[in-house]
Design a protein around this motif. Structure first.
Motif, mmCIF file in Angstrom:
data_model
loop_
_atom_site.group_PDB
_atom_site.id
_atom_site.type_symbol
_atom_site.label_atom_id
_atom_site.label_comp_id
_atom_site.label_asym_id
_atom_site.label_seq_id
_atom_site.Cartn_x
_atom_site.Cartn_y
_atom_site.Cartn_z
ATOM 1 N N GLY A 506 0.769 -1.251 0.000
ATOM 2 C CA GLY A 506 0.000 0.000 0.000
ATOM 3 C C GLY A 506 0.793 1.291 0.000
ATOM 4 O O GLY A 506 0.220 2.365 -0.123
ATOM 5 N N THR A 507 2.119 1.224 0.100
ATOM 6 C CA THR A 507 2.958 2.410 0.308
ATOM 7 C C THR A 507 3.127 3.296 -0.933
ATOM 8 O O THR A 507 3.604 4.420 -0.813
ATOM 9 N N THR A 508 2.783 2.770 -2.105
ATOM 10 C CA THR A 508 2.837 3.602 -3.326
ATOM 11 C C THR A 508 1.546 3.344 -4.070
ATOM 12 O O THR A 508 1.520 2.820 -5.183
ATOM 13 N N ARG A 509 0.424 3.684 -3.457
ATOM 14 C CA ARG A 509 -0.832 3.115 -3.931
ATOM 15 C C ARG A 509 -1.271 3.631 -5.294
ATOM 16 O O ARG A 509 -0.918 4.732 -5.726
ATOM 17 N N MET A 510 -2.076 2.788 -5.909
ATOM 18 C CA MET A 510 -2.536 2.985 -7.276
ATOM 19 C C MET A 510 -3.816 3.822 -7.273
ATOM 20 O O MET A 510 -4.637 3.684 -6.370
ATOM 21 N N GLY A 511 -3.970 4.663 -8.297
ATOM 22 C CA GLY A 511 -5.211 5.425 -8.396
ATOM 23 C C GLY A 511 -5.207 6.255 -9.661
ATOM 24 O O GLY A 511 -4.160 6.433 -10.303
ATOM 25 N N SER A 512 -6.370 6.783 -10.031
ATOM 26 C CA SER A 512 -6.370 7.621 -11.231
ATOM 27 C C SER A 512 -6.150 9.094 -10.884
ATOM 28 O O SER A 512 -5.839 9.888 -11.761
ATOM 29 N N ASN A 513 -6.277 9.461 -9.621
ATOM 30 C CA ASN A 513 -6.060 10.841 -9.225
ATOM 31 C C ASN A 513 -4.639 11.049 -8.675
ATOM 32 O O ASN A 513 -4.299 10.518 -7.618
ATOM 33 N N PRO A 514 -3.806 11.820 -9.390
ATOM 34 C CA PRO A 514 -2.410 12.009 -8.961
ATOM 35 C C PRO A 514 -2.292 12.711 -7.609
ATOM 36 O O PRO A 514 -1.229 12.692 -7.002
ATOM 37 N N LYS A 515 -3.356 13.327 -7.125
ATOM 38 C CA LYS A 515 -3.283 14.003 -5.828
ATOM 39 C C LYS A 515 -3.423 13.038 -4.663
ATOM 40 O O LYS A 515 -3.023 13.332 -3.544
ATOM 41 N N THR A 516 -4.060 11.889 -4.922
ATOM 42 C CA THR A 516 -4.309 10.966 -3.811
ATOM 43 C C THR A 516 -3.667 9.599 -4.019
ATOM 44 O O THR A 516 -3.917 8.667 -3.262
ATOM 45 N N SER A 517 -2.862 9.476 -5.067
ATOM 46 C CA SER A 517 -2.209 8.188 -5.300
ATOM 47 C C SER A 517 -0.836 8.421 -5.914
ATOM 48 O O SER A 517 -0.531 9.519 -6.381
ATOM 49 N N VAL A 518 -0.016 7.372 -5.900
ATOM 50 C CA VAL A 518 1.374 7.507 -6.354
ATOM 51 C C VAL A 518 1.558 6.970 -7.775
ATOM 52 O O VAL A 518 2.274 7.553 -8.580
ATOM 53 N N VAL A 519 0.892 5.825 -8.083
ATOM 54 C CA VAL A 519 1.045 5.241 -9.418
ATOM 55 C C VAL A 519 -0.312 5.134 -10.092
ATOM 56 O O VAL A 519 -1.354 5.131 -9.433
ATOM 57 N N ASN A 520 -0.296 5.008 -11.421
ATOM 58 C CA ASN A 520 -1.542 4.806 -12.152
ATOM 59 C C ASN A 520 -1.834 3.315 -12.271
ATOM 60 O O ASN A 520 -1.150 2.494 -11.671
ATOM 61 N N GLU A 521 -2.815 2.977 -13.066
ATOM 62 C CA GLU A 521 -3.222 1.568 -13.104
ATOM 63 C C GLU A 521 -2.161 0.638 -13.694
ATOM 64 O O GLU A 521 -2.258 -0.563 -13.578
ATOM 65 N N TYR A 522 -1.135 1.209 -14.333
ATOM 66 C CA TYR A 522 -0.025 0.380 -14.816
ATOM 67 C C TYR A 522 1.179 0.449 -13.894
ATOM 68 O O TYR A 522 2.307 0.167 -14.294
ATOM 69 N N GLU A 523 0.958 0.835 -12.670
ATOM 70 C CA GLU A 523 2.012 0.906 -11.655
ATOM 71 C C GLU A 523 3.121 1.879 -12.079
ATOM 72 O O GLU A 523 4.286 1.701 -11.738
ATOM 73 N N GLN A 524 2.713 2.878 -12.832
ATOM 74 C CA GLN A 524 3.638 3.880 -13.367
ATOM 75 C C GLN A 524 3.502 5.145 -12.514
ATOM 76 O O GLN A 524 2.378 5.578 -12.246
ATOM 77 N N LEU A 525 4.618 5.729 -12.080
ATOM 78 C CA LEU A 525 4.526 6.937 -11.250
ATOM 79 C C LEU A 525 3.787 8.036 -12.002
ATOM 80 O O LEU A 525 4.110 8.323 -13.157
ATOM 81 N N HIS A 526 2.827 8.686 -11.327
ATOM 82 C CA HIS A 526 2.170 9.835 -11.944
ATOM 83 C C HIS A 526 3.205 10.913 -12.278
ATOM 84 O O HIS A 526 3.107 11.594 -13.283
ATOM 85 N N ASP A 527 4.217 11.039 -11.412
ATOM 86 C CA ASP A 527 5.183 12.130 -11.552
ATOM 87 C C ASP A 527 6.372 11.798 -12.449
ATOM 88 O O ASP A 527 7.177 12.673 -12.741
ATOM 89 N N ALA A 528 6.554 10.561 -12.817
ATOM 90 C CA ALA A 528 7.731 10.177 -13.610
ATOM 91 C C ALA A 528 7.359 8.990 -14.478
ATOM 92 O O ALA A 528 7.292 7.854 -14.005
ATOM 93 N N LYS A 529 7.118 9.253 -15.741
ATOM 94 C CA LYS A 529 6.534 8.242 -16.628
ATOM 95 C C LYS A 529 7.434 7.041 -16.874
ATOM 96 O O LYS A 529 6.962 5.989 -17.308
ATOM 97 N N ASN A 530 8.730 7.187 -16.635
ATOM 98 C CA ASN A 530 9.617 6.042 -16.884
ATOM 99 C C ASN A 530 10.040 5.342 -15.588
ATOM 100 O O ASN A 530 11.046 4.649 -15.555
ATOM 101 N N VAL A 531 9.268 5.527 -14.532
ATOM 102 C CA VAL A 531 9.534 4.809 -13.277
ATOM 103 C C VAL A 531 8.280 4.033 -12.866
ATOM 104 O O VAL A 531 7.169 4.576 -12.875
#
Ligand SMILES: Cc1cc2nc3c(=O)[nH]c(=O)nc-3n(C[C@H](O)[C@H](O)[C@H](O)COP(=O)(O)OP(=O)(O)OC[C@H]3O[C@@H](n4cnc5c(N)ncnc54)[C@H](O)[C@@H]3O)c2cc1C
Ligand code: SF4
Lengths: 571, 229
Positions: A506-531
């Motif tokens: 749960g420490t880098t949780r998934m979500g579609s809202n970058p304000k309340t989650s760390v990664v998107n549904e592909y476990e990709q950082l909202h803030d860094a597309k290549n991580v």
């Protein structure tokens, strides 16, 4: 300190070789990419006779298996446990968290319990059901194809049950239950509690010529020497190495400190400490995949500070480390008089229970929101250190004299051998923003890397669930004429310390809202597309299941996405 | 140097600094290594080093170890199935107190108490007493239940170590009847035992359990997940 550059440029650098990292290594190299796999621990191969632990006798250990340097016993295939030398962690205030780490190729998959449970449709949508926590941005149908592929690639026992939230898969035949398991089933069914054959990643039947078939030594925790159980090293990394024809470089004893960024703030590799010479090196890669385990990956992100990412990489939301949650757990044990004076036979079986209880009730009718499953243990196991302690204490259930010495020792030890059953309830907790890990403001580990500090408390949701589990188990034991060896009492009802079930997520949780989650549904950082993060970190909620099968399925899904995005030159 | 060799170098290096190997030639050291080092079971270099250090230390005196042996024989008397020496119980106890130092005080004080009590009651040390006299002393501390005094705690500790040491040994495992830790084909609880307990796989289950004869046929499924091999 000077950082030594490695000239080679990889497509992908993967940090950690456990479940998530092993799977990413296999899929990415199979798809033709050039990969650097970073592992903090040493090389480990359970078939190497110098490292091998299975099929050893208790007396081959001078301490007869006592866990003096390994918390779960001398033969347990783990280099590291609640403590790792020179790598401490802290806790905030009076909160408690126990953090299990294993530093070796394959990580914790060398000694895990092999209980391999898919999440069901409900497990991705808990908020819609009870209004608590959050839904995942994906659903069961998104992950199902990957669960299917994981079943076939790795192998799993099981049976078709048609239970909505315990989806069936591609199963290998189950093993017949042991005697105490038959008693458990009898008692459980009388109490209206469902019992089905176990779903374990153990090969009861051959799935390829690269791996052996289980020969029932009962000790998967020692890591299988014929590769008949799933370990990321023997089942993913080694095959990847064979296939990759030089496209995979394995860096062992390499402790990653941070993700490095270029002058535009774009991730371009990792910086690590080589444990052999204590120097710092850099690996260049187009894509960074973190799989160092949920808390360790959060630590790496938080320690990756730069002028672009002042708060740590991927942490513009301040969510990295938050929503840390572990499964709940209680332990109970009972003495079953019908199991006294047993005729002995080889009852080792598979390296875990042959049947178990999935969650069988509807929380709408209960005073707590989430469910639990029950695992059991017992049988005619090998006598290791601790066997025969208080050898006739069970006499008290018959009003017989306890203690003594002499000829009675042999008789009474044999009388009670195999007459107890152990019960472990493992359940779902409700994720909570106030349970988290963060960087300790002062302390560093022996490599000079800032360490983690935990803050974690159970709520009444978990306490009430634990109470229910104790009551259920009491009833089952009663139904087969048994006696509880202890009673878990309030206020915590025997709820184990957070972290102790070793399902932390749960420490880098998934979500579609970058304000309340760390990664998107592909476990990709909202803030860094290549991580990407492919361990348990992205879990929005941990089901009443164990996490690893889902880590593997999601890592596969993410890896395919990485291949696709690289092809399209999106990252 | 491969892993095996580097481990060996480490072992010999650490043995060399101990008394055992002083003055030995390199070749002899290798032979001694092969002989004394029987505990090879997947140790990390750090663990191996720790064990060697412990194996090269001595905690109990000869007299103390002898008392432990006598005591152990009273706790688990010899039979045709096995005895304390075959089970290497004294060696195990000598090792475990170095491995887990919290045992040291309890056991050493307890052994002193045994001799003191036997001298007071029978005018000789514990090992020189007759079996009846020895049991007379043990009976005072062997039946404690709840809260134990120091002597009772000592006896309970040594009894635990002796019993665990005996049953986890080669002879003890046979004596107990543990039959596993070897390649096996699991096909369930033996029929007669199953029956005795009133269970039946056929009656109580409608699953296809694993078929030992087909275990080597590579698994294949139809698209619905039904196993077809
Ligand atoms: C005793 C036990 C029993 C378990 N039983 C079950 C079970 O039955 N079912 C189930 O589903 N789960 C079980 N689990 C949990 C399961 O092991 C984990 O969910 C799973 O292994 C997590 O995978 P991961 O991808 O996070 O990697 P891990 O297996 O945690 O591996 C992480 C790897 O990363 C490496 N690493 C860490 N930090 C760094 C760094 N800074 N640089 C480089 N490398 C690093 C580590 O050395 C390690 O090799 C069990 C765990 C334990 C300990
Ligand atoms: S129980 Fe089977 S799979 Fe597990 S270690 Fe033993 S032989 Fe290997």
């Amino acid at each position: 300190m000077q950082i030594i550059e490695n000239e080679k440029k990889y497509d992908v650098v993967i940090v950690g070789s456990g479940a998530g990292g092993g799977m990413a290594t296999k899929i990415l190299t199979d798809n033709g990419l050039t990969v650097a796999l970073m592992e903090a621990g040493p090389f480990f191969d359970p078939a190497d006779q110098d490292q091998q632990l299975h099929l050893k006798w208790p007396y081959e250990s001078p301490r007869r298996g006592k866990g003096s340097t390994r918390a779960f016993g001398d033969f347990h295939a783990s280099y590291g446990d609640w403590e790792v030398d020179g790598e401490p962690y802290e806790m905030k205030g009076d909160t408690k968290f126990n953090w299990w780490r294993s530093r070796m190729l394959g990580g914790r998959t060398n000694h895990w319990g092999r209980i391999s449970l898919r999440f069901g449709p409900n497990d991705f949508k808990r908020k819609s059901i009870d209004g608590l926590g959050d839904n995942w941005p994906i659903n069961y149908e998104d992950v199902k194809p990957y669960y299917d592929k994981v079943d076939k690639l790795i192998g799993i026992t099981g049976t078709k049950e048609n239970i909505y939230n315990e989806p069936d898969g591609f199963f290998l035949p189950p093993a017949k239950p042991r005697l105490h398991e038959l008693y458990y089933k009898k008692g459980a069914e009388k109490a209206g509690v469902k019992v089905i054959p176990s779903r374990l990643s153990i090969l009861t039947k051959r799935i390829s010529n690269e791996r052996g078939v289980c020969y029932y030594c009962g000790n998967c925790g020692r890591s299988c020497g014929v590769y008949a159980d799933f370990s990321a090293s023997s089942c993913l990394v080694f095959p990847a190495q064979r296939n990759a024809q030089g496209r995979l470089d394995l860096y062992v004893n390499s402790m990653v400190r941070e993700v490095s960024v270029d002058k535009y703030g774009k991730a371009n590799g990792v910086i690590y400490i080589n444990k052999d010479d204590n120097s710092e090196y850099r690996i260049n890669a187009k894509v960074v995949v973190l799989a160092a385990s949920a808390c360790e990956s959060a630590r790496i992100l938080l320690n990756s500070k730069s002028s672009y990412h002042k708060n740590g990489l991927g942490n513009s939301s301040n969510m990295v480390g938050k929503y840390l949650h572990d499964s709940t757990g209680t332990n109970n044990m009972a003495f079953i008089p019908d199991l006294m004076n047993r005729k002995t036979y080889n009852e080792d079986g598979m390296g875990n229970m042959h049947l178990y209880t999935p969650w069988w009730l509807d929380n709408k009718k209960l005073d707590f929101p989430r469910g639990y499953h029950i695992e059991i243990g017992g049988g005619l196991g090998a006598p290791m250190y601790g066997f025969g302690f208080d050898f006739n204490s069970l006499n008290k259930f018959f009003g017989l004299q306890v203690g003594g010495y002499g000829d009675r020792v042999r008789d009474e030890v044999k009388k009670y051998y195999g007459s107890t059953i152990f019960f472990a309830s493992r359940g779902e907790s409700v994720p909570n923003e106030n349970n988290y890990c963060e960087i300790d403001p002062e302390k560093k580990d022996k490599y000079g890397i800032p360490i983690l500090r935990f803050n974690y408390k159970w709520s009444d949701y978990e306490r009430k669930q634990a109470k229910h589990a104790n009551e259920t188990i009491n009833q089952i034991v009663d139904n087969i004429g048994g006696h509880m060896l202890w009673q878990n009492k309030g206020p915590d009802h025997g709820l184990l310390t957070p972290g102790e079930i070793i399902h932390e997520v749960g420490t880098t949780r998934m979500g579609s809202n970058p304000k309340t989650s760390v990664v998107n549904e592909y476990e990709q950082l909202h803030d860094a597309k290549n991580v990407f993060v492919v361990d348990g970190g992205p879990f929005v909620s941990q089901a009443d299941k164990n996490p690893t099968w889902t880590i593997l399925a999601l890592s596969w899904r993410t890896s395919e996405y990485i291949v696709d995005q690289l092809k399209k030159q999106n990252i | 140097m491969n892993r095996r060799e580097s481990l060996k170098t480490l072992v010999i290096g650490s043995l060399a600094s101990s008394l055992v190997l002083e003055g030995c030639l390199p070749k002899e050291k290798e032979i001694i290594y092969e002989n004394v080092w029987k505990y090879k079971y997947g140790r990390t270099p750090e663990e191996l080093e720790r064990d060697l250090k412990l194996l090269n230390q001595v905690f109990f005196s000869k007299e103390e170890l002898n008392t432990i042996r006598v005591l152990a024989n009273l706790i688990v008397p010899p039979t045709n199935e096995g005895n304390i020496d075959q089970a290497e119980v004294p060696e195990f106890i000598e090792f475990i107190v170095k491995d887990t130092p919290s045992f040291q005080g309890v056991l050493r004080d307890g052994l002193k108490w045994l001799d003191k009590t036997s001298t007071e009651n029978f005018g000789k040390d514990f090992v020189s007493c007759s079996e009846i006299e020895q049991k007379n002393i043990l009976d005072k501390v062997a039946f404690a239940t709840r809260k134990k005094n120091k002597e009772e705690a000592f006896f309970s500790t040594i009894r635990n170590l002796v019993i665990t040491g005996y049953f986890s040994s080669e002879v003890g495992i046979k004596d107990l009847g543990y039959k596993g830790n070897q390649p096996n084909v699991w096909d369930g609880v033996p029929e007669d035992i199953l029956k005795e307990h009133g269970f039946s796989y056929k009656k109580d289950w409608n699953y296809k359990f694993l078929d030992p004869l087909k275990r080597n046929d590579i698994a294949e499924w139809d698209e619905n997940g039904n196993l077809i091999t």
